[in-house]
Design an enzyme around this catalytic site. Structure first.
Site, PDB file in Angstrom:
ATOM      1  N   ASP A  94      -4.570   0.877   1.282  1.00  0.00           N
ATOM      2  CA  ASP A  94      -5.757   1.239   0.507  1.00  0.00           C
ATOM      3  C   ASP A  94      -5.406   2.088  -0.706  1.00  0.00           C
ATOM      4  OD1 ASP A  94      -5.525   3.998   1.380  1.00  0.00           O
ATOM      5  OD2 ASP A  94      -6.497   3.428   3.250  1.00  0.00           O
ATOM      6  N   GLU A 114       3.594  -2.386   2.557  1.00  0.00           N
ATOM      7  CA  GLU A 114       2.377  -2.841   3.250  1.00  0.00           C
ATOM      8  C   GLU A 114       2.583  -4.284   3.685  1.00  0.00           C
ATOM      9  OE1 GLU A 114      -0.779  -3.735   5.048  1.00  0.00           O
ATOM     10  OE2 GLU A 114      -0.841  -1.691   4.232  1.00  0.00           O
ATOM     11  N   ASN A 146       7.459  -6.159   5.843  1.00  0.00           N
ATOM     12  CA  ASN A 146       7.381  -5.548   7.157  1.00  0.00           C
ATOM     13  C   ASN A 146       8.010  -4.156   7.097  1.00  0.00           C
ATOM     14  OD1 ASN A 146       8.387  -4.802   9.886  1.00  0.00           O
ATOM     15  ND2 ASN A 146       7.423  -6.728  10.466  1.00  0.00           N
ATOM     16  N   GLY A 147       7.229  -3.130   7.368  1.00  0.00           N
ATOM     17  CA  GLY A 147       7.721  -1.764   7.251  1.00  0.00           C
ATOM     18  C   GLY A 147       8.822  -1.432   8.240  1.00  0.00           C
ATOM     19  N   ASP A 165       1.614   5.666   7.466  1.00  0.00           N
ATOM     20  CA  ASP A 165       0.159   5.579   7.300  1.00  0.00           C
ATOM     21  C   ASP A 165      -0.302   4.262   7.911  1.00  0.00           C
ATOM     22  OD1 ASP A 165      -2.458   5.794   6.560  1.00  0.00           O
ATOM     23  OD2 ASP A 165      -2.113   5.519   4.410  1.00  0.00           O
TER      24      ASP A 165
END
Length: 290
Positions: A94, A114, A146-147, A165
């Protein structure tokens, strides 16, 4: 009177998040309700909190109270880390976490990882105030990836601050809440760095919260939960956990950084932070020390 009746009809649907025998909702109208490659994405508009985002029917953020979350996740870390040149954000599609990080002139690069492109696209279109100018800032490096893989493939000692987050520990965020991932986060932190993560509600997700903090304490020399309020989230009581090596650096904001950002904050201040770290109820302190 007519205007009031019309508004009541427009914002007439209850949108709820269900957790066991409780529900947490807003009255509003649904703007977007779709399935991305990874999850269900819902955007609503409400009178009370403005536009709001849900992922897999769980509240993520809302225009008129997002600072209760983003300021608390970011500033205890960035105001205190030895250096803040290079920041990693996992999740945060966001844009709110990146916006808060970019308040600091010292920040030179933010890698925002993200997994779901649609979260970014819909947030930019329907929640532009949350990301603000972050999306246009040259210091922001947005990667749709992919984090977990990003962290695993990052070099040792490559980031000054690592911020998680992510959503609740299910779906695409499930792998962000385990010891192996936290160990990788420690590995890629530079000396004097700080790790930050949202760590769920100590009431609505009690067992998950306790397990998370204990695991992080196993991985880092120091780790402390901080407690605050995000009314839209289950129970309204939320937590964030901060960790570092050698000393609890996150407890002592650096004065010149405080002066740089304080007037732009609605929630965070050194006084608020001190109280939030010390507001741990007795039953939680006992559970965390067992």
């Amino acid at each position: 009177m007519l205007k009031h009746r019309l508004l009541s009809k427009i914002f007439s649907t209850w949108i709820d998040e269900y957790q066991e025998d409780a529900r947490f909702g807003l009255k509003g109208k649904i703007i977007i309700d779709e399935e991305s490659e990874f999850q269900k994405i819902t955007l609503i508009e409400s009178k009370r909190y403005g536009k709001a985002l849900l992922l897999n029917n769980c509240w993520m953020t809302a225009e008129h109270q997002e600072k209760q979350y983003h300021e608390c996740l970011v500033h205890p870390a960035l105001s205190s880390a030895e250096k803040i040149y290079k920041i990693l954000i996992i999740g945060g599609g966001d844009g709110g976490t990146a916006r808060e990080c970019l308040k600091y002139r010292e920040v030179q690069q933010i890698d925002l990882i993200e997994i779901d492109r649609r979260v970014v696209e819909l947030s930019q279109k329907h929640l532009p105030e949350i990301g603000g100018n972050a999306w246009k800032d040259e210091r922001l490096n947005l990667q749709i990836a992919n984090g977990i893989n990003w962290v695993a493939q990052s070099q040792d000692n490559s980031y000054d601050v690592v911020i998680i987050d992510g959503a609740d520990p299910e779906g695409p965020s499930e792998g962000l809440f385990n010891k192996a991932f936290f160990e990788d986060c420690r590995r890629i932190l530079k000396d004097g760095g700080i790790f930050s993560t949202q760590s769920e509600s100590a009431e609505a997700f009690h067992a998950i919260h306790i397990d998370m903090v204990k695991i992080i304490r196993e991985v880092f020399d120091y780790a402390s939960p901080l407690y605050g309020n995000v009314p839209i989230y289950p129970s309204g009581w939320w937590s964030w956990t901060f960790a570092s090596m050698k000393k609890p650096r996150y407890l002592k904001p650096i004065p010149n950084r405080v002066n740089e950002i304080l007037q732009s904050c609605e929630i965070w201040s050194p006084r608020w932070q001190s109280g939030a770290f010390n507001s741990i109820p007795a039953f939680l302190e006992r559970a965390l020390n067992q």
